[in-house]
Scaffold this motif. Sequence first.
Motif, PDB file in Angstrom:
ATOM      1  N   ARG A 146       0.816  -1.211   0.000  1.00 55.51           N
ATOM      2  CA  ARG A 146       0.000   0.000   0.000  1.00 55.51           C
ATOM      3  C   ARG A 146       0.858   1.273   0.000  1.00 55.51           C
ATOM      4  O   ARG A 146       0.560   2.217  -0.756  1.00 55.51           O
ATOM      5  N   PRO A 147       1.934   1.362   0.814  1.00 53.14           N
ATOM      6  CA  PRO A 147       2.771   2.566   0.765  1.00 53.14           C
ATOM      7  C   PRO A 147       3.505   2.761  -0.558  1.00 53.14           C
ATOM      8  O   PRO A 147       4.069   3.844  -0.788  1.00 53.14           O
ATOM      9  N   SER A 148       3.510   1.749  -1.436  1.00 57.51           N
ATOM     10  CA  SER A 148       4.169   1.895  -2.733  1.00 57.51           C
ATOM     11  C   SER A 148       3.334   2.705  -3.719  1.00 57.51           C
ATOM     12  O   SER A 148       3.845   3.125  -4.765  1.00 57.51           O
TER      13      SER A 148
ATOM     14  N   PRO B 285       1.700   5.990  -5.099  1.00 53.52           N
ATOM     15  CA  PRO B 285       2.052   7.404  -4.935  1.00 53.52           C
ATOM     16  C   PRO B 285       1.095   8.143  -4.011  1.00 53.52           C
ATOM     17  O   PRO B 285      -0.114   7.866  -3.982  1.00 53.52           O
ATOM     18  N   GLU B 286       1.627   9.073  -3.268  1.00 52.56           N
ATOM     19  CA  GLU B 286       0.825   9.849  -2.325  1.00 52.56           C
ATOM     20  C   GLU B 286      -0.284  10.599  -3.059  1.00 52.56           C
ATOM     21  O   GLU B 286      -0.095  11.141  -4.141  1.00 52.56           O
ATOM     22  N   GLY B 287      -1.459  10.593  -2.450  1.00 53.07           N
ATOM     23  CA  GLY B 287      -2.588  11.307  -3.019  1.00 53.07           C
ATOM     24  C   GLY B 287      -3.508  10.467  -3.882  1.00 53.07           C
ATOM     25  O   GLY B 287      -4.590  10.926  -4.263  1.00 53.07           O
TER      26      GLY B 287
ATOM     27  N   ARG C 249      -7.572   7.112  -1.075  1.00 49.24           N
ATOM     28  CA  ARG C 249      -8.329   7.800  -0.036  1.00 49.24           C
ATOM     29  C   ARG C 249      -8.517   6.851   1.135  1.00 49.24           C
ATOM     30  O   ARG C 249      -8.900   5.694   0.946  1.00 49.24           O
ATOM     31  N   THR C 250      -8.247   7.342   2.335  1.00 53.32           N
ATOM     32  CA  THR C 250      -8.289   6.492   3.524  1.00 53.32           C
ATOM     33  C   THR C 250      -9.489   6.831   4.390  1.00 53.32           C
ATOM     34  O   THR C 250      -9.786   8.003   4.640  1.00 53.32           O
TER      35      THR C 250
ATOM     36  N   VAL D 231      -9.123   1.559   2.322  1.00 54.25           N
ATOM     37  CA  VAL D 231      -8.571   2.460   1.314  1.00 54.25           C
ATOM     38  C   VAL D 231      -9.344   2.278   0.020  1.00 54.25           C
ATOM     39  O   VAL D 231      -9.772   1.175  -0.322  1.00 54.25           O
TER      40      VAL D 231
ATOM     41  N   TYR E 276      -3.958   0.194  -8.093  1.00 56.84           N
ATOM     42  CA  TYR E 276      -3.251   1.299  -8.740  1.00 56.84           C
ATOM     43  C   TYR E 276      -2.368   0.696  -9.827  1.00 56.84           C
ATOM     44  O   TYR E 276      -1.501  -0.146  -9.539  1.00 56.84           O
TER      45      TYR E 276
END
Length: 392
Positions: free
Chosen positions: A162-164, A166-168, A171-172, A269, A274
């Motif tokens: 999940r942290p892989s 990209p930011e944005g 939605r959490t 999430v 993605y």
Amino acid sequence: MRTQVGIIGAGPAGLLLSHVLHLRGISSVVLERRSRDHVERRVRAGVLEQGTVDTLIEAGVGDRMLREGLPHHGIELRYGGAGHRIAFDELVPGRSITVYGQQEVVKDLIEARLAAGGDIRFDVENVALHSLESQPYVTFGDGERLDCDVIAGCDGFHGVSRPSVPEGVLRTFEREYPFAWLGVLAEVTPSAEELIYARNERGFALHSMRSPTVSRFYLQVPPDVDADDWPDERIWDELRARLETVPGFTLATGPIIEKGVTPMRSFVVEPMQYGRLYLAGDAAHIVPPTGAKGLNLAVADVRVLTEALDAYFRDGSTALLDGYSAACLRRVWRAQHFSWWMTTLLHTFDEDDDYGRRLQLSHLDYVTSSEAAATTLAENYVGLPFDLTGPL
């Protein structure tokens, strides 16, 4: 190395996905940062929905579950000095649950994958995901690389998948509860034939089991509690206080062989994908354990993802892959609501909230006296049919 599906995490989601893909002729490699011994020993959920049981049987990994699992056709809601049975066999005929530990499911899946020549790599360090938008690959260990067509992130809430993203992009949605569960595994014959969910002014308690000789218990405790502050005698005293509230019930006690604290949170999430990364299980959603949905949601995700990958590798169709997140989230949010509802129905919140307690008791009375309300609980607890919450 190259494979069709790179799977991150050897929990129930990753192992089941690898196995059912193998049955469809699709290759995969599973990467797990923990040891095999750790994965097979960690105690987690133990309630399997009807659909999960059916899925494991269809996948050819249900033989030991059928021999050793404990089918249950109801649960008891205990409050106000009385017990009330929610009878699955009467309310939702033909559907039940099976008590069978998650670690046992994991053992069965590992055995099946290895027997079929599956590639499961334990103790893998430095896992990183790359090029998720086009030609994904995974690096791990000391410079090793795994190229694949898609990546399945099945590595849990604290994993790297999940942290892989990209930011944005994601939605959490989350909620933390003002309490935790102190879980206890004891070498003692269960004191009841079915699970007991006990609402008590001292806090919630759950009586469960793992086998005819091993019982599982949970106590509602403060969120910052240390399990070491709960010696065995204190645990048994508190369990008796919360469970021995109906005439004729006596709690059997015995040696405690494991205890630990489980935080209570809800987490989702969106979307669960993605590029060519698809999240499944705890990597995408967490539910409080009150509704027994965590493992079962992971299995549901795997069913949806398997059909989507099968269509993609069979004829190049991306329609099901594109709709993977939407299909899964319909069931995820239903389970989120049910888990939240069970949690708020049975736990003690603000000790000064007399109004809230009366509402809670009123709702319990309704559930235990109305066939319609009891059916809603039973239907959700045993698991909604897969065709009601999205395509397979």
